[in-house]
Design a protein around this motif. Structure first.
Motif, short mmCIF file in Angstrom:
data_model
loop_
_atom_site.label_atom_id
_atom_site.label_comp_id
_atom_site.label_asym_id
_atom_site.label_seq_id
_atom_site.Cartn_x
_atom_site.Cartn_y
_atom_site.Cartn_z
N ILE A 1 1.18 -1.18 0.18
CA ILE A 1 0.55 0.19 0.18
C ILE A 1 0.74 1.67 0.01
CG2 ILE A 1 -1.94 1.29 1.35
CD1 ILE A 1 -2.90 -1.79 2.27
N GLY A 2 1.55 1.42 0.63
CA GLY A 2 2.73 2.16 1.01
C GLY A 2 3.44 2.67 -0.42
N LEU A 3 4.10 1.61 -1.21
CA LEU A 3 4.15 1.73 -2.65
C LEU A 3 3.62 2.51 -3.36
CD1 LEU A 3 6.50 -1.63 -2.67
CD2 LEU A 3 7.60 0.80 -2.47
N GLY A 4 2.36 2.13 -3.34
CA GLY A 4 0.85 2.56 -4.00
C GLY A 4 1.46 4.81 -4.00
N PHE A 5 1.99 4.79 -2.75
CA PHE A 5 1.94 5.92 -3.07
C PHE A 5 3.24 7.29 -3.70
CE2 PHE A 5 -0.22 5.79 1.25
CZ PHE A 5 -1.73 6.71 1.12
N GLY A 6 4.14 6.51 -4.35
CA GLY A 6 5.19 6.17 -5.72
C GLY A 6 5.19 6.65 -6.72
N MET A 7 3.30 6.04 -7.12
CA MET A 7 2.97 5.48 -8.48
C MET A 7 1.76 7.16 -8.89
SD MET A 7 2.97 1.75 -8.81
CE MET A 7 3.95 0.37 -7.41
N ASN A 8 2.20 6.84 -10.12
CA ASN A 8 1.09 7.95 -11.19
C ASN A 8 0.26 7.33 -11.40
OD1 ASN A 8 -0.18 8.79 -13.67
ND2 ASN A 8 0.40 10.95 -12.55
N PHE A 9 -1.28 7.03 -11.77
CA PHE A 9 -2.31 6.37 -11.66
C PHE A 9 -2.46 5.82 -13.51
CE2 PHE A 9 -6.51 6.36 -13.64
CZ PHE A 9 -7.37 5.31 -12.35
N PHE A 10 -2.21 7.20 -14.60
CA PHE A 10 -2.20 6.96 -15.55
C PHE A 10 -1.17 6.19 -15.62
CE2 PHE A 10 -3.91 11.22 -14.97
CZ PHE A 10 -5.31 11.03 -15.67
N SER A 11 0.03 6.38 -15.54
CA SER A 11 1.25 4.93 -15.66
C SER A 11 0.71 3.37 -15.07
CB SER A 11 3.22 5.44 -14.53
OG SER A 11 3.03 7.08 -15.12
N VAL B 1 6.86 8.13 2.53
CA VAL B 1 6.12 6.84 2.70
C VAL B 1 6.57 5.91 2.04
CG1 VAL B 1 3.68 6.18 2.19
CG2 VAL B 1 4.43 8.28 3.19
N VAL B 2 6.92 6.33 0.76
CA VAL B 2 7.28 5.00 0.07
C VAL B 2 8.34 4.67 0.24
CG1 VAL B 2 8.56 4.45 -2.27
CG2 VAL B 2 6.50 5.91 -2.08
N SER B 3 9.84 5.14 1.16
CA SER B 3 11.07 4.97 2.11
C SER B 3 10.62 3.77 2.88
CB SER B 3 11.70 6.13 2.44
OG SER B 3 12.81 5.63 2.95
N VAL B 4 9.35 3.84 3.71
CA VAL B 4 9.50 4.03 4.87
C VAL B 4 8.13 2.64 4.34
CG1 VAL B 4 7.64 3.40 7.02
CG2 VAL B 4 8.88 5.52 6.45
N ALA B 5 7.61 2.52 3.20
CA ALA B 5 7.44 1.00 2.80
C ALA B 5 8.30 -0.03 2.53
CB ALA B 5 6.22 1.35 1.63
N LYS B 6 9.45 -0.15 1.50
CA LYS B 6 11.13 0.24 0.99
C LYS B 6 11.05 -1.15 2.85
CE LYS B 6 11.33 1.93 -3.34
NZ LYS B 6 12.92 3.09 -4.17
N SER B 7 11.16 0.15 3.25
CA SER B 7 11.92 -0.70 4.71
C SER B 7 11.26 -1.50 5.42
CB SER B 7 12.01 0.10 5.78
OG SER B 7 12.97 1.61 5.13
N GLY B 8 9.96 -1.67 5.23
CA GLY B 8 9.03 -2.81 5.64
C GLY B 8 8.77 -4.04 4.79
N LEU B 9 9.32 -3.74 3.57
CA LEU B 9 9.15 -4.56 2.40
C LEU B 9 10.89 -5.50 2.96
CD1 LEU B 9 8.51 -6.48 0.55
CD2 LEU B 9 9.99 -5.21 -1.43
N THR B 10 11.71 -4.63 3.71
CA THR B 10 13.36 -5.47 3.63
C THR B 10 13.09 -6.08 4.88
OG1 THR B 10 13.69 -3.62 2.17
CG2 THR B 10 15.29 -4.97 3.81
N LEU B 11 12.40 -6.04 5.86
CA LEU B 11 12.13 -6.45 6.98
C LEU B 11 11.40 -7.53 6.82
CD1 LEU B 11 11.87 -6.90 10.24
CD2 LEU B 11 10.17 -5.07 10.15
N THR B 12 10.23 -7.82 5.92
CA THR B 12 9.03 -8.98 5.70
C THR B 12 10.20 -10.02 4.73
OG1 THR B 12 7.96 -6.92 4.96
CG2 THR B 12 7.47 -9.58 3.86
#
Length: 313
Positions: A63-73, A258-269
């Motif tokens: 969900i956090g990674l979604g904040f780094g994306m553009n809808f049209f892309s 938010v994306v930075s925190v999400a990537k850290s969460g993924l690494t911990l996962t």
């Protein structure tokens, strides 16, 4: 009975390694390697909590990674991957059934491995298990098979991508189709580049939605209560995050954090996933399910790579 002092030491080492995986210089692949190393040396003192945390962290990170994306892309990436997704899912499920029959693997175990390879690894196995009425042994064997191959993919795919000079778009698409779990898809793609990450995440989550029709089909076949089907609601929140980042300027300002925190969460996962893959766990899988998982994985990886290089830009 274990020595209380020994248990405490194990807990301290585990928590220290988990915190270490949150540091910026620890890559997803390295975090997974740390987890695997820990699992061979000692038991996870928080095995049950780790399993629960893994599922929650993965969803929150996506969900956090979604904040780094553009809808049209994201829409464009989804359209590019839809034909690959449909064709590959049906191909893997069909071939998986035939291999399972050939190797005389228990039908439920074989079905879980096929679904894990075709759709989204552990998430598909977790969603289909209650529908298939699978027992703990069948679930463990399927998870062990998928996670083992999933771990190899995280290290192998970026190396192959660079060797073949795949573009960001090609690599992102290949990851989404060929790597089992969302966590390793994102881990491998983020190592390759931002565009690859965006395409891989979007296509993979579109793929995850196939849990729903596959689960309904399995429920009809096994005459299971359809209320047991687990719909991946977090994907809706992922889409909302993309929309917020695209249309709300004040959200876009904080999105990089938010994306930075999400990537850290993924690494911990990935560290937590690795910490549960001990040699004892891997040994319990057995040769036939592993052969089925390996053949399916090699098939989808080679066919999708050839298709992407031939047709995708």
């Amino acid at each position: 009975m274990e020595n209380p002092k020994s248990v405490l030491i194990h807990k301290i080492i585990f928590l220290s390694a988990a915190l270490l995986s949150l540091l910026p210089f620890i890559s997803p692949a390295l975090a997974l390697l740390m987890g695997l190393a820990f699992a061979q040396l000692m038991d996870n003192p928080y095995a049950v909590s780790s399993e629960k945390a893994t599922h929650l962290l993965l969803k929150l990170s996506v969900i956090g990674l979604g904040f780094g994306m553009n809808f049209f892309s994201a829409i464009k990436a989804g359209k590019e991957g839809i034909l690959f997704t449909i064709a590959s899912i049906f191909a893997v499920l069909s071939i998986g059934y035939l291999i399972g029959k050939l190797l005389k693997i228990d039908f439920k175990t074989s079905s879980l491995i096929s679904a894990g390879t075709a759709i989204c690894g552990g998430s598909a196995i977790a969603a289909l298990s209650p529908v298939l009425k699978a027992n703990e042994k069948q679930i463990s064997v399927a998870l062990g098979t998928v996670f083992m191959l999933n771990s190899v993919a995280l290290f192998l795919f970026p190396a192959i991508g660079h060797w073949l000079h795949l573009s960001q778009s090609q690599f992102g698409l290949w990851c989404a189709i060929s790597i089992h779990d969302t966590s390793s898809v994102v881990g491998a793609a983020s190592k390759y580049g931002e565009q690859a990450l965006q395409i891989a995440t979007t296509v993979k989550l579109a793929r995850v939605l196939w849990i729903v029709p596959v689960s309904f089909a399995a429920a009809c076949f096994f005459k299971t209560d359809k209320t047991k089907i687990q719909i991946p609601y977090f994907i809706a929140l992922f889409i909302l995050a993309i929309l917020a980042n695209t249309y709300l300027p004040f959200i876009a300002k904080v999105s990089p954090y938010v994306v930075s925190v999400a990537k850290s969460g993924l690494t911990l996962t990935l560290f937590l996933i690795g910490s549960g893959l001990s040699f004892k766990t891997l040994k319990s899988v057995g040769i036939s399910p592993l052969v089925q998982g390996l053949v399916l994985w090699v098939f989808i990886s080679i066919v999708s790579l050839w298709t992407i290089i031939t047709w995708a830009t």
